[in-house]
Design a protein around this motif. Structure first.
Motif, PDB file in Angstrom:
ATOM      1  N   UNK B  23       0.845  -1.201   0.000  1.00  0.00           N
ATOM      2  CA  UNK B  23       0.000   0.000   0.000  1.00  0.00           C
ATOM      3  C   UNK B  23       0.877   1.247   0.000  1.00  0.00           C
ATOM      4  N   UNK B  26       1.810   2.504  -3.436  1.00  0.00           N
ATOM      5  CA  UNK B  26       0.797   3.350  -4.079  1.00  0.00           C
ATOM      6  C   UNK B  26       0.818   4.753  -3.479  1.00  0.00           C
ATOM      7  N   UNK B  27       1.062   4.833  -2.173  1.00  0.00           N
ATOM      8  CA  UNK B  27       1.092   6.145  -1.509  1.00  0.00           C
ATOM      9  C   UNK B  27       2.312   6.944  -1.961  1.00  0.00           C
ATOM     10  N   UNK B  29       3.626   6.942  -4.826  1.00  0.00           N
ATOM     11  CA  UNK B  29       3.321   7.531  -6.141  1.00  0.00           C
ATOM     12  C   UNK B  29       2.567   8.848  -5.956  1.00  0.00           C
ATOM     13  N   UNK B  35      -0.347  17.459  -7.338  1.00  0.00           N
ATOM     14  CA  UNK B  35      -1.224  17.683  -6.173  1.00  0.00           C
ATOM     15  C   UNK B  35      -1.112  16.443  -5.296  1.00  0.00           C
ATOM     16  N   UNK B  37      -2.440  15.078  -2.811  1.00  0.00           N
ATOM     17  CA  UNK B  37      -3.566  14.962  -1.895  1.00  0.00           C
ATOM     18  C   UNK B  37      -4.653  14.117  -2.532  1.00  0.00           C
ATOM     19  N   UNK B  38      -5.160  13.145  -1.783  1.00  0.00           N
ATOM     20  CA  UNK B  38      -6.291  12.349  -2.257  1.00  0.00           C
ATOM     21  C   UNK B  38      -7.387  12.406  -1.199  1.00  0.00           C
ATOM     22  N   UNK B  39      -8.646  12.188  -1.602  1.00  0.00           N
ATOM     23  CA  UNK B  39      -9.737  12.416  -0.647  1.00  0.00           C
ATOM     24  C   UNK B  39     -10.067  11.245   0.279  1.00  0.00           C
ATOM     25  N   UNK B  40      -9.208  10.239   0.360  1.00  0.00           N
ATOM     26  CA  UNK B  40      -9.580   8.985   1.046  1.00  0.00           C
ATOM     27  C   UNK B  40     -10.056   9.174   2.487  1.00  0.00           C
ATOM     28  N   UNK B  44     -12.450  12.512   8.373  1.00  0.00           N
ATOM     29  CA  UNK B  44     -11.868  11.814   9.535  1.00  0.00           C
ATOM     30  C   UNK B  44     -10.954  12.774  10.285  1.00  0.00           C
ATOM     31  N   UNK B  68      -4.023  12.646   2.888  1.00  0.00           N
ATOM     32  CA  UNK B  68      -5.229  11.825   2.703  1.00  0.00           C
ATOM     33  C   UNK B  68      -6.502  12.621   2.997  1.00  0.00           C
ATOM     34  N   UNK B 304      -4.607   4.813   6.090  1.00  0.00           N
ATOM     35  CA  UNK B 304      -5.628   4.331   5.163  1.00  0.00           C
ATOM     36  C   UNK B 304      -6.114   2.932   5.555  1.00  0.00           C
ATOM     37  N   UNK B 307      -8.275   2.976   8.674  1.00  0.00           N
ATOM     38  CA  UNK B 307      -9.598   3.573   8.488  1.00  0.00           C
ATOM     39  C   UNK B 307     -10.523   2.610   7.767  1.00  0.00           C
ATOM     40  N   UNK B 308      -9.972   1.588   7.156  1.00  0.00           N
ATOM     41  CA  UNK B 308     -10.800   0.614   6.448  1.00  0.00           C
ATOM     42  C   UNK B 308     -11.170  -0.575   7.285  1.00  0.00           C
TER      43      UNK B 308
END
Lengths: 179, 314
Positions: B23, B26-27, B29, B35, B37-40, B44, B68, B304, B307-308
């Motif tokens: 994981x 992927x982070x 990258x 940008x 920043x991703x909205x995952x 939270x 995140x 991430x 949180x899942x």
């Protein structure tokens, strides 16, 4: 459970040839076109389209790979989260003509997430959408530009696209619950 | 990943460690994007509760959470009700009532994050507790090794320095041995832990102990130096700093005894000129700066993955 083939290997091949021609026609060539496959099966479809475009136009079209997991609006509902895979965008997307490629278009939420993610990489001139199957039931105002096959479905049916690269065969099936 | 908290690597399976490292790929990258920043984690709240001074770990967690899209609250305990005598459990209950989803805690007492985990419905990440554990540092070390050498299994890794007081070493011992590395601990007798060889379930993993650094380093793939806290000399654990430097400093000559291209690592902050020579710390084999960058990617992966979860939450 009943399984019915709705596209054979030959049908898939023809659909991708037709979509490639439509991409050329609508964009007046492949100048500035970038194909971006949505993981998982959108990626091999994008690669095949790029091969077709290369044959027809004699030009190499870049292919990117997009993982939308971190952009989904249902992450909170999916436990545990789906595995995140890398996104790989090989070129600067500013002012490019992006064609997003996916296997099945359903609610439109994945495409919404993909558009959000693509726009985080730059400001494309336009974003188009190519799908092998449009099965309807949209929940967002999203319409594909290129469709391999329209398949009217009910919500309890399942459409599965199988590709050689991921599943060992080219075939599209619809699975209906028994009874 | 099916767990509520990340407290140490002793109860991680190799598969879970691999999941974190994949994981993190992927982070990483995301960190290269225009940008970052991703909205995952939108909506939270991540609280950084640091009872001990820290620059890199706190900022690394803060950036990871912000990348995140989480809301981040940094609690400086020196400016909170902690100075009025509020207990750790009360502080946690207050933070929970204020809506904290994930608490990242650093505490000088070993075990404090375990206590917090018992009282918090949300997730706890141990950002270092006493001499006990620093699992996120160990994971970023594993990630850096795998990224550079392609694997961890079968590598010969040497950790040199004050192992006894090092939470980084302790977590790394678990992580590295679980991933199949051959580990050598090197340092003066007084700075090595007494290894539990009783065969009990809590027994220390199988490692080699070597007091001579020149011998330990022979043919190593990775050498990790640990910070020497100077108070150890005043505490009588070292005869003199000069002797320590002579016997245990990571020098160019010593690194040359390892495999060509062996990685030099350090969890920071470094005492250059004591446990590591400046030309080694900044040399071509050093991945110390990469460790810092990878720290953000690994912490994003952990936030991430936690949180899942949810299956095990109260």
């Amino acid at each position: 459970m009943q399984e019915k083939t709705i596209m054979s290997e030959e049908d898939v091949r023809r659909a991708l040839i037709r979509i490639a021609h439509e991409i050329i026609e609508r964009n007046q060539g492949v100048q500035d076109v970038v194909l971006i496959g949505m993981r998982t099966r959108g990626v091999p479809l994008a690669r095949r389209l790029a091969t077709n475009l290369g044959e027809f136009e004699g030009a190499e079209v870049p292919v990117g790979e997009l993982d939308i997991t971190l952009y989904r609006d249902d992450l909170e509902l999916r436990r545990p989260h789906p595995v995140v895979r890398s996104t790989n965008i090989p070129v600067n997307l500013n002012d490019k003509r992006i064609v997003l490629v996916d296997d099945v278009l359903y609610t439109g939420r994945s495409v919404r997430a993909a558009i959000d993610e693509v726009i985080d990489f730059g400001r494309p001139r336009l974003v188009q959408l190519a799908v092998l199957i449009d099965r309807g039931h949209r929940e967002l105002p999203i319409r594909p530009d290129y469709i391999g096959k329209n398949v009217p479905t009910s919500r309890d049916e399942e459409v599965r696209v199988r590709l050689k690269e991921t599943d060992g065969e080219d075939r599209v099936v619809i699975i209906r619950p028994a009874g | 990943m099916k767990r509520k908290d990340i407290l140490d690597l002793d109860d991680f399976t190799p598969e879970e460690i691999s999941e974190v490292l994949e994981t993190a790929d992927a982070m990483k990258e995301i960190l290269s994007r225009p940008i970052k920043k991703v909205p995952a984690l939108r909506g939270k709240t991540v609280v950084n509760l640091f009872y001990e001074a820290s620059t890199r770990t706190r900022i690394s967690f803060e950036l990871a959470a912000k990348n995140l899209s989480a809301d981040v609250v940094n609690v400086a305990t020196s400016a909170s009700s902690v100075v009025k005598g509020e207990s750790l459990v009360d502080t946690i209950k207050t933070l929970q009532a204020l809506g904290a989803d994930i608490i990242v805690i650093r505490h000088p007492q070993s075990g404090a994050p375990y206590l917090v985990a018992q009282h918090l419905e949300g997730s706890v990440i141990n950002a270092g507790d006493g001499w006990h554990a620093h699992p996120t540092q160990a994971l970023l070390d594993l990630y850096t090794i795998r990224e550079n050498l392609g694997t961890i299994a079968g590598l010969s890794i040497v950790i040199v320095g004050d192992i006894l007081h090092s939470r980084v070493a302790r977590s790394n011992i678990w992580g590295m041995t679980k991933m199949g590395a051959e580990l050598t601990l090197c340092g003066p007798e007084t700075l090595l832990p007494v290894l539990d060889r009783t065969g009990s379930t809590n027994a220390f993993p199988e490692v080699r102990v070597e007091h001579n650094l020149d011998k330990a380093i022979e043919g190593a793939d990775v050498i990790m130096a640990l910070r020497l806290q100077k108070e150890r000399q005043r505490g009588g654990l070292l005869p003199s700093l000069r002797e320590y430097i002579q016997l245990y400093q990571l020098t160019k000559e010593r690194v040359a005894r390892a495999k060509p291209g062996a990685l030099v690592m350090h969890p920071g902050p470094m005492n250059e000129g004591i446990e590591i020579a400046p030309e080694v710390a900044h040399g071509s084999q050093s991945v110390i700066e990469e460790q810092v960058t990878n720290g953000v990617a690994v912490r994003m992966a952990l936030l991430h993955l936690l949180s899942g979860d949810g299956g095990d939450k109260a």
